[in-house]
Design a protein around this motif. Structure first.
Motif, PDB file in Angstrom:
ATOM      1  N   CYS A 298     137.506  62.574  68.611  1.00 14.48           N
ATOM      2  CA  CYS A 298     136.973  62.770  67.248  1.00 14.48           C
ATOM      3  C   CYS A 298     137.499  64.060  66.636  1.00 14.48           C
ATOM      4  CB  CYS A 298     135.441  62.780  67.296  1.00 14.48           C
ATOM      5  SG  CYS A 298     134.703  61.205  67.727  1.00 14.48           S
TER       6      CYS A 298
ATOM      7  N   SER B 147     140.897  56.230  65.375  1.00 14.40           N
ATOM      8  CA  SER B 147     139.537  55.792  65.069  1.00 14.40           C
ATOM      9  C   SER B 147     139.143  54.610  65.936  1.00 14.40           C
ATOM     10  CB  SER B 147     139.430  55.435  63.581  1.00 14.40           C
ATOM     11  OG  SER B 147     138.146  54.952  63.278  1.00 14.40           O
TER      12      SER B 147
ATOM     13  N   TYR C 237     133.382  55.265  72.432  1.00 16.06           N
ATOM     14  CA  TYR C 237     131.940  55.276  72.158  1.00 16.06           C
ATOM     15  C   TYR C 237     131.259  54.080  72.833  1.00 16.06           C
ATOM     16  CZ  TYR C 237     127.586  54.807  69.524  1.00 16.06           C
ATOM     17  OH  TYR C 237     126.268  54.669  69.176  1.00 16.06           O
TER      18      TYR C 237
ATOM     19  N   ASP D 243     130.229  65.982  67.621  1.00 18.89           N
ATOM     20  CA  ASP D 243     129.691  66.107  66.274  1.00 18.89           C
ATOM     21  C   ASP D 243     128.195  65.807  66.262  1.00 18.89           C
ATOM     22  OD1 ASP D 243     132.210  66.645  65.486  1.00 18.89           O
ATOM     23  OD2 ASP D 243     132.638  64.626  64.740  1.00 18.89           O
TER      24      ASP D 243
ATOM     25  N   LEU E 181     127.390  62.267  65.430  1.00 18.53           N
ATOM     26  CA  LEU E 181     127.707  61.346  66.523  1.00 18.53           C
ATOM     27  C   LEU E 181     126.657  61.433  67.625  1.00 18.53           C
ATOM     28  CD1 LEU E 181     129.742  59.265  67.394  1.00 18.53           C
ATOM     29  CD2 LEU E 181     131.116  61.068  68.427  1.00 18.53           C
TER      30      LEU E 181
ATOM     31  N   PHE F   2     132.274  57.772  62.097  1.00 17.74           N
ATOM     32  CA  PHE F   2     132.718  59.126  62.416  1.00 17.74           C
ATOM     33  C   PHE F   2     132.847  59.923  61.124  1.00 17.74           C
ATOM     34  CE2 PHE F   2     134.617  56.214  65.550  1.00 17.74           C
ATOM     35  CZ  PHE F   2     133.984  56.673  66.699  1.00 17.74           C
TER      36      PHE F   2
END
Length: 1852
Positions: free
Chosen positions: A1559, A1600, A1607, A1678, A1681, A1826
């Motif tokens: 990310c 991405s 994830y 993040d 996230l 994201f």
């Protein structure tokens, strides 16, 4: 413990009842030993005296406590007996709608006759991996237990499904196989599990039929072995069948049908391919119409036929074989219609050309005459001769039916063999699970050979079942070291011996079949002689000599001997079989091939291969006649052998039992018939299991569970540190008889009824404690009430006394006040009386004085008026006299004047008559005549003139006359009109007169109206006043309405806002669904990619055996990919794995946005193609012009022609390439116009990516390089061949103008300088001082300048002229179009004309707007492209000029007449870039990614350091404009991250670390991309670090996608870690100790809720959540996230907890609801501590919270139902009803939920539109996003630690 202790008052018992089997009653008094009668109170309110049996004196069965009713396991009941079992099953089935119940090791399944939503894939996933006792009973739990034991114990398993016809055996077996197919999957790509499931429709069609008890009854037994490999994946299957009911082919009882396949064929007879079968309605065939019920309600036989054919196709049965099967089946139907005619008593014949037989022979391809002959004759063989003997009509009919049965049996076996061949696997079978679907115990009014075999098989299975139960009990006792005592249980070995032993029933039957004249009667007599009065299990009916009775384990059954011998022989004439074997129909002889082989016992029963678990028997060498003997084995002998083989198989496996119960005979849903249920429970062995359990120690408790449950019975001093010793001490005090319990190693074993006794003691203790608590609380309450009343009494007294004192004081005050009032009142009365009298006196005086004054005034007034009257009268009299006198005087005067006038008149008359008068009169007459004569003459003259004029005027007159006539006519008309008008005037006058009269009347009326008006005015005023009042009221109402309108407006606004919010939410849901779909595709793609890698590795290992010490790694790039392509370098995802993704992509819906982008790109490519084509044409024209000039100057234009030809060739090749790419794209789009076209990895998508990359990268770069090279070549040629003419400068100037970019100009400029240098050298040789050269150069420069200006002006003029011509042409076209539109508009009406003009103007403006927008977009693209090229070319020109200036001497620089160039200096400061060599890339990736340890980096270094380092390396490659280096680095990075995650994908820290860095890398690519949207938060220094040469948007998409995959992998890791903790921590563990009590459990123990060592608790979950959160924070993930990860974790916790709650009856209680709510509150507290309440995690727990609230709220009244419906909005209707059905009281103070309340809930929720799915999808992953999170860290400040081993990287 004596019986009197349990049979006390209010104890509940069960008594026999003829209708309900068992009825509940309550004791009205205590039982005492010796009592003969029990006083009972029935539930219907009646009292009953129940007499005990004087012989046995057995007391009625005790009823279990209410808290034990509805248990999952029948062995958990304290009292184990028939009524308790029956009642528990009825409560679960009727009240809770639960069809499955455990009975020890047996699963009891009751057929609901209704489709239930409990067999979905979500339920399968919920039971997968669970212990059998941890979930509610289910067929999936049994299947999971078998699968788990197979993997754990490495022992084959069997699931034995039995029951009556219609009990649901086939469906249960089908669901078990579906579970194995879903859980295990297939080891090959052939989808064996689908084929296993596909065999069910085929076997049902040929082996199932409608009976009186079941519409889909299996008329054969089958045992399916599902084979597994070493990884326990399905690899194949094998099926064995038993005892097909062949007699059904030729005979059906009333209301029954033949096998389904016959009716399916008849229903599909109209299909074209079935025309040759010559079928019709089922009622036209003898074999299908006997039952009189050809149609099953709700079943479409044609549809079923289509499903059967589809299943055959799936199993590999070709169309030819399918039609062969249908031909044989149709032939059987036609054979049944063959009729016989008797010639005499011993012979018969078939009519010639008999149509049914003719059709049969045609279908079977046999000779008609031969078949007709052998149907009516048979062959008898003796030792010496062979005879052909005719047979009677009855024998012929039986022979025909026997042939039909034999053909069908052979066809059945052939189909089973073929299915087994398809399901057979070449892979070695490691283990198997067998599913036995076999008929249960049967007893009918007439029982024949089939029922005998069925009950014989059930006797064998029951014996095996009893032995297995007995064995398990023994193992359990030995495991717990309990003294083993022999339990007496029913052994049915004598019954089996009666059937199968020597001289048994089957042996005698076979012996009688071998006798030449054996009959059913003789066989019956042999049975009577052999077994009657010798075997207790064999009896003879009283009224029959052709029947016998056997006492089976379930019941007595009477068998009719008629037909036993015939069915056992199963005789078919060999001659008929030979006719069929000689058939030309190839498939028919195949059916009878096994007749020629000596196969073992399975001609009518066994079909299939030798079981995989056994070694096949060795073939024995025998005589040639042995085959015939084997073929003549009886059905009974074959069945006995196959049954023995089955028992051997079952004994070699671990059995699991499923007993199916038919609740009623009418197929009513959820209707329970106690009589039928008891019969089946007795027959299927459930009660025997109960009896065996009850004979031993059925109740079993662990020491911890016993201590937790019965802690209330212990004192504090009894509690020791060791639980086992504590329990022993307590039990010795509570139960004096030590034989009632035993202490094992881990459990306490109790006899039947002891747990109930302990429960009674516990309830008594709790009741005594409750009474004491109630006593204390009631005393405290009464004491408190007394004190409150005493205090209230004192207060009342105080207030009462104060009230009395205040009343007395008030009395005194009032007395004094009354005296004062009286005083003043009396004074007031006297004074008032005086004032009244005084006032009256004054009034009288005033009235009297006024009266006198008025009298005086009237008198004076009368006198004054009399004087006035006299004055006026006297004046009138005087005036009257004066007038009369004047009148008389005037009259006299008139008379006198008249008389005088008469006299004068007389005188005048006399004078007129005299002559003199006449003379005087005629004196002047003559003169007058003369004058008149002259006048006459003059007049004559005038007359002539006038006559002339008259003639002239006559014409005028005539014309005028005509005019006048016409005027006269008009006047006449006007006169008539005037007359008419006069009449009108008269009428108007009359009207006026009338109006005057009316006016007068109106005036009169007016007066009356005015009078009325006055009255009306008054009334109006009154009305106005009333209206004003009403107006005020209306104003008030208006204000109220306005207020209401305002409120409604507010409500409408709120409603609109709510709708807007809902629409927004719906859009968000749609967006999330789209994201979820895309991310699921990525997940599927990553899975397929891993599968591809694994297969690739396996293939590598299989093909290439690696050498020792050397390992070959797979290449990440394709070996045959082009250097110019970009598709393979994006990621590995664009390579071969994309082909494996195609099956999943077929389900993806069309992505319209991407499709429109594709279309737009196609149009852009076409436009670019057209532009390049125009440019090519333009170039060709220039070439032609240049050729024309070249003819004049061939030597001068050589270089230019070569340059133009090279450039043209290049453009032609580029154009051809573009055409090819465009054709490929069109072809891809035309070939796949399906939704998968737009999916990543599709051919069109790959073609588009290749074209995009080639257009954006390859063409520009190659073009630039080619043009630069050509310009250099041209300059070199010109340097070699210098020319001194002015045309050289012209050529060079034209070439410069043709160059498009600065790179070409720079190269040409350098070449020009070299040319100038060479020419300068030549000039110095001619002129040493160089003056001539300077002059020449000056003239040359001037000529060049002038010519260039002239050429530029000429070209600009030509361009302007062409542009003007184009504009003129367009204006002409526009003018013509406008004229046409104007002509069309003029023909329209005005309104339409205006509308058309407006429409035209709008259209024109819209088109202009669109054109302008398109031009603007093109200009923007051009500007961006030119900016990018400008940066590249400026950089290159600068570098080239610097290099050239370094190579030129100072003298040369001074000599050249060119403008000096400013050379910028590079900054020496660090620019935030890292430089590495190309060969160090693998080392960089290895040190930074592959071998990096996340723990050390996360703790010691800044978060995201690898991402920053990789981006700084990318920046340097971008700075160098090295596209290959950028691609290689990014591709290696992505592939290395994938390798790390594949290698250490189970490590949470690794996955979290690379998710965070991926990310961060993605954010860096966005932050420094140069796009304005991502540069808002950058500093000026950061903006300087933006990428300059490459647009990495495509790589951002790839990163991405990679982040999404990471994830999803992180979520899977989380789920795997949390999954074992959730159920134990959230449900089972008692966070609040002592709230929930432990109920007694059965044989299948659940996981204990007591916290043992190693048990997960809520603290374990919280610690794990803290660990996850801290790791993610350390890695710099993040915050948004992190919130998404936490939301996903909480969803998993909530979904798993709720799913287990919905599948666990013991967890649905009030106390468990409190535990769950407390646990949820702890999770919410964790969210608050971590500041994550706004992450949406709490909302994911809402269904679980509402379920816990539902367990705790009241559930009785309608108000409670309304509250539940409004409260549980996050739960579906199915979930709410399921929780209410599962709600189970743990303690006696709780009440069950009534059925009526549940129905009320269902009625209130019937309009709710929600999913019918019961369980939540615990595997659901929310779509991840994201959000852009720019970094404030400056790249130039980042330091690379030495620990990373990146010393080969240098700072730029």
């Amino acid at each position: 413990m004596a019986a009197s202790e349990l049979y006390t008052k209010f104890a509940r018992v069960w008594i026999p009842d003829p209708e309900e089997v068992w009825k509940s009653a309550e004791l009205l008094k205590d039982y005492k030993p010796g009592d003969k009668v029990l006083l009972l109170h029935l539930e219907d309110g009646k009292d009953l005296e129940y007499r005990l049996d004087p012989k046995t004196e057995e007391l009625p069965h005790l009823r279990n406590p209410d808290i034990l009713v509805g248990e999952n396991d029948l062995t958990a009941l304290s009292y184990l007996h028939e009524p308790a079992v029956l009642h528990n099953l009825r409560v679960r089935f009727i009240d809770s709608k639960l069809i499955y119940t455990y009975c020890g090791i047996v699963l009891v399944a009751i057929n609901p006759y209704e489709q239930l939503p409990i067999y979905g894939e979500d339920i399968i996933n919920a039971y997968s991996g669970q212990n059998m006792g941890d979930m509610d009973p289910h067929i999936f739990a049994v299947a999971e237990e078998a699968y788990k034991q197979m993997a754990r114990d490495e022992r084959n398993q069997s699931i034995i499904v039995s029951g009556e016809s219609g009990a649901g055996k086939t469906v249960s077996a089908k669901y078990a196989m579906r579970y194995f197919a879903t859980v295990s999957g297939s080891a090959s790509e052939a989808n064996v599990e689908e084929k296993v499931l596909a065999s069910n429709p085929i076997m049902e069609s040929i082996g199932n039929a409608k009976t009186t008890r079941n519409d889909n009854s299996s008329r054969f037994g089958k045992y399916i072995e599902i084979g597994f490999d070493k990884r326990y994946r399905i690899i194949g299957a094998n099926m064995r069948t038993y005892l097909l009911e062949k007699s059904r082919v030729v005979f059906q009882a009333e209301e029954e049908r033949n096998y389904h396949i016959f009716y399916q064929l008849c229903a599909s007879a109209k299909l074209p391919e079935f025309k040759m079968l010559r079928l019709g309605d089922a009622n036209n065939f003898h074999y299908t119409k006997q039952g009189g019920s050809p149609v099953i309600e709700g079943v479409d036989d044609a549809t079923e036929m289509a499903q059967t054919r589809q299943a055959c196709t799936l199993l590999g049965i070709s169309e030819s074989y399918q039609m062969g099967i249908f031909r044989i089946l149709a032939g059987i139907l036609h054979l049944g219609n063959v009729g016989f005619t008797s010639r005499d008593s011993d012979s018969c014949t078939i009519p010639p050309k008999h149509e049914p037989l003719s059709i049969f022979c045609d279908l079977m391809a046999v000779d008609f005459e031969e078949m007709c002959h052998w149907l009516c004759h048979r062959k008898l063989a003796t030792a010496t001769e062979t005879y052909i003997k005719p047979i009677s009509k009855l024998q012929a009919t039986n022979a025909r039916d026997a042939l039909a049965k034999h053909i069908y049996a052979k066809l059945f076996n052939w189909i089973v063999d073929h299915v087994n061949q398809v399901l057979h696997s070449a892979v070695k079978q490691h283990s198997f699970i067998g599913v036995l679907d076999i008929y249960g115990f049967e007893t009918f009014e007439i029982n024949s050979f089939e029922q005998f075999c069925i009950n014989y098989a059930n006797e064998k299975l029951q014996q095996q079942f009893n032995m297995h139960v007995f064995k398990l009990e023994q193992e359990e006792y030995m495991k717990e070291q309990i003294p083993w005592t022999l339990i007496d249980f029913y052994d049915n070995q004598p019954c089996i011996n009666l059937i199968e032993s020597k001289l048994g029933i089957l042996d005698l039957l076979d012996e009688e079949c071998r006798m030449p004249k054996g009959t059913d009667d003789t066989w019956a007599q042999k049975l009577y002689n052999t077994h009657l009065n010798k075997c207790a299990l064999f009896e003879k009916p009283r009224l029959s000599n052709k029947a016998f009775i056997i006492q089976h384990f379930a019941d007595k059954v009477e068998y009719q001997c008629e037909g036993f011998l015939e069915k056992n022989k199963d005789t078919v004439f060999e001659e008929q079989i030979k006719v069929l074997k000689s058939s030309k129909f190839k498939m028919l002889p195949e059916l009878f091939q096994d007749d020629e082989k000596a196969i073992s016992p399975s001609s009518a029963t066994s079909s299939g291969r030798t079981p995989l678990s056994r070694t096949p028997a060795k073939p024995t060498k025998g005589r040639p006649g042995q085959a015939a003997k084997e073929h003549k084995k009886t059905v009974g002998h074959q069945f006995r052998n196959s049954l023995h083989l089955l028992m051997e198989t079952l004994n070699a496996t671990t059995p699991h039992y499923v007993r199916c119960i038919k609740p009623n005979d009418f197929k009513f849903p959820f209707t329970f018939d106690e009589k039928r249920a008891v019969q089946q429970l007795r027959a299927c062995g459930v009660l025997e299991t109960i009896r065996i359990s009850a004979a031993g120690f059925p109740s079993r408790w662990t020491y911890q569970e016993f201590f937790s449950r019965y802690r209330v019975l212990m004192k504090q001093k009894d509690v020791l540190s060791e639980r086992k010793q504590t329990c022993k001490n307590v039990l010795e005090k509570l139960i004096l008889d030590k034989d009632k319990y035993q202490f094992g190693k881990t459990k306490i074993f109790f006899r039947a009824g002891q747990v109930a006794y302990l429960e009674k003691l516990r309830a008594d203790k709790l009741r005594a404690a409750c009474i004491r608590i109630q006593k204390t609380i009631r005393g405290w309450l009464l004491r408190k009430k007394y004190l409150r009343m005493r205090k209230a009494a004192i207060t009342v007294q105080r207030y009462a006394r104060g009230h009395q004192a205040r009343c007395y004081a008030k009395f005194l005050r009032r007395t004094k006040a009354a005296t004062i009032i009286q005083k003043y009142w009396r004074m007031y009365v006297i004074r008032r009386r005086y004032k009244i009298r005084r006032t009256a006196t004054i009034v009288l005086q005033s009235y009297l004085r006024g009266y006198l004054a008025r009298n005086r005034y009237r008198k004076i007034l009368r006198e004054h008026k009399a004087v006035i009257i006299q004055k006026w009268v006297r004046g009138w009299l005087a005036r009257t006299y004066y007038k009369r006198s004047m009148h008389a005087i005037i009259y006299l005067q008139c008379c006198f004047r008249r008389m005088m006038a008469k006299r004068e008149l007389k005188k005048l008359k006399i004078e007129a008559r005299s002559v003199e008068r006449y003379k005087k009169l005629h004196i002047g007459m003559e003169n007058k005549i003369m004058q008149l004569q002259r006048k006459v003459d003059e007049q004559n003259k005038d007359y002539k003139c006038l006559m002339e004029k008259l003639t002239n005027l006559e014409g005028i007159y005539n014309s005028e006359t005509e005019k006048l006539r016409s005027d006269l006519e008009r006047l006449h008309l006007s006169e008539e009109e005037a007359k008419i008008a006069t009449g009108r005037v008269l009428s108007l006058q009359e009207e006026i007169a009338k109006l005057r009269k009316d006016l007068e009347q109106t005036q009169c009326e007016k007066k009356s109206i005015e009078e009325c008006a006055d009255r009306y005015k008054q009334e109006t005023e009154q009305l106005v006043s009333n209206l004003k009042e009403e107006n005020t009221l209306l104003k008030q109402e208006k204000e109220a309405l306005n207020h209401l309108i305002v409120e409604q407006a507010k409500e409408m606004t709120e409603t609109m806002e709510k709708k807007l919010i809902e629409e927004t939410k719906q859009l968000e849901l749609d967006l999330n669904d789209e994201r979820l779909r895309y991310q699921n595709l990525l997940n599927e793609f990553s899975r397929l990619e891993e599968r591809y890698d694994d297969l690739k590795e396996e293939m590598t290992l299989m093909v290439n055996v690696p050498k020792p010490g050397h390992r070959r790694t797979d290449s990440t790039h394709s070996s045959n990919e082009s250097e110019c392509t970009f598709s393979s370098e994006i990621a590995e995802t664009e390579d071969i794995p994309s082909r494996t993704e195609e099956p999943s992509e077929k389900k993806v819906p069309l992505d319209m946005s991407l499709f429109l982008k594709l279309q737009k790109r196609v149009t852009e490519l076409e436009q670019e193609k057209q532009v390049m084509q125009d440019e090519l044409d333009h170039k060709e024209e220039q070439v032609l012009r240049s050729k024309a000039k070249e003819e004049e100057r061939p030597q001068i234009r050589g270089a230019e022609l070569e340059y133009e030809s090279l450039k043209r060739q290049e453009l032609e090749s580029e154009n051809k390439k573009l055409k090819n790419e465009l054709n490929e794209l069109r072809k891809a789009l035309s070939e796949k116009s399906a939704p998968e076209v737009t999916a990543p990895g599709a051919p069109a998508y790959r073609v588009l990516m290749e074209q995009l990359t080639s257009v954006s990268e390859e063409l520009d770069v190659r073009k630039e390089e080619v043009l630069i090279l050509r310009s250099q070549l041209m300059s070199q040629k010109e340097a070699i061949q210098p020319k001194n003419t002015m045309t050289d400068s012209t050529i060079l100037l034209e070439d410069v103008q043709k160059m498009k970019d600065k790179g070409e100009i720079a190269q040409a400029y350098i070449g020009l300088k070299e040319t100038n240098r060479s020419s300068a050298m030549d000039g110095h040789e001619l002129n040493e001082d160089g003056e001539l050269l300077l002059v020449y150069e000056g003239l040359k420069q001037a000529n060049r300048l002038l010519e260039s200006q002239l050429q530029s002006q000429k070209r600009s003029h030509e361009n302007e002229a062409e542009a003007l011509r184009g504009e003129i042409q367009s204006l002409k076209e526009e003018n013509n179009r406008q004229q046409q539109l104007l002509a069309q508009n003029l023909q329209l009406p005005p309104e339409a004309r205006i509308e058309a003009s407006l429409q035209h103007e709008i259209t024109r403006l819209t088109n202009e707007n669109l054109d302008l927008m398109e031009q603007l977009e093109k200009q923007d693209k051009t500007v961006r492209k030119l900016k990018k090229q400008l940066k590249v070319f400026a950089k290159k020109i600068g570098e080239l000029e610097v290099g050239q200036m370094e190579n030129i001497s100072p003298g040369q620089i001074i000599d050249e007449p060119i403008r000096p160039v400013n050379i910028p200096r590079k900054e020496k400061d660090f620019q935030g870039m890292l430089e590495y060599k190309k060969e160090d890339e693998q080392k960089l990736v290895k040190n930074l990614i592959l071998e990096l340890k996340p723990r050390g980096v996360a703790v010691n270094l800044i978060p995201g350091l690898p991402a920053y380092i990789l981006f700084m390396c990318v920046r340097h490659a971008d700075y160098l404009n090295d596209d290959q280096k950028v691609r290689s680095l990014l591709t290696s990075t992505i592939n290395s991250i994938k390798k790390v995650l594949k290698k250490r994908g189970d490590d949470f820290e690794t996955v979290s670390f690379w998710l965070s860095n991926t990310c961060r890398f993605l954010h860096c690519l966005k932050q420094y991309s140069g796009e304005e949207g991502f540069m808002k938060h950058n500093t000026s220094r950061q903006n300087e670090h933006c990428l300059t040469n490459f647009d990495l948007a495509e790589y951002r998409q790839v990163l991405s996608d990679l982040a999404i995959q990471i994830y999803q992998q992180l979520v899977r890791v989380l789920e795997n870690i949390l999954q074992p903790m959730i159920v134990s921590g959230m449900l089972e563990h008692e966070t609040i100790q002592g709230v929930s009590g432990v109920k007694p459990t059965g044989l299948r123990k659940r996981t204990s809720s007591i916290a043992d060592e190693g048990t997960y608790t809520l603290d374990s979950i919280l610690r794990q959540l803290n660990s996850f959160h801290s790791v993610m924070c350390q890695h710099g993930m993040d915050p948004e996230l992190i919130k998404q990860v936490v939301k996903q974790m909480f969803y998993i916790v909530g979904a798993v907890t709720l799913n287990n709650l919905l599948l666990r009856k013991d967890m649905c209680s009030w106390s468990k609801g409190m535990q769950i709510r407390y646990n949820v509150s702890q999770l919410e507290e964790w969210l608050r501590d971590k500041n994550l309440m706004n992450s949406g995690a709490k909302e994911t727990l809402e269904p679980l919270i509402q379920a816990a609230q539902l367990l705790q709220v009241k559930k009785k009244t309608d108000d409670d139902a309304e509250a539940i419906c409004s409260m549980c909005n996050a739960l579906t209707t199915a979930q709410i009803v399921k929780v209410l059905n599962l709600y189970t009281p743990v303690n006696e103070f709780e009440e069950r939920v009534s059925v009526s309340f549940i129905r009320t809930i269902q009625m209130r929720l019937r309009d709710r539109k929600d999913s019918p799915q019961l369980l939540m999808d615990a595997k659901h992953i929310f779509p991840v996003t994201f959000p852009f999170n720019p970094s404030s860290l400056a790249l130039e400040t980042i330091q690379i630690p030495a620990s990373l081993g990146l010393g080969f990287i240098s700072r730029v």
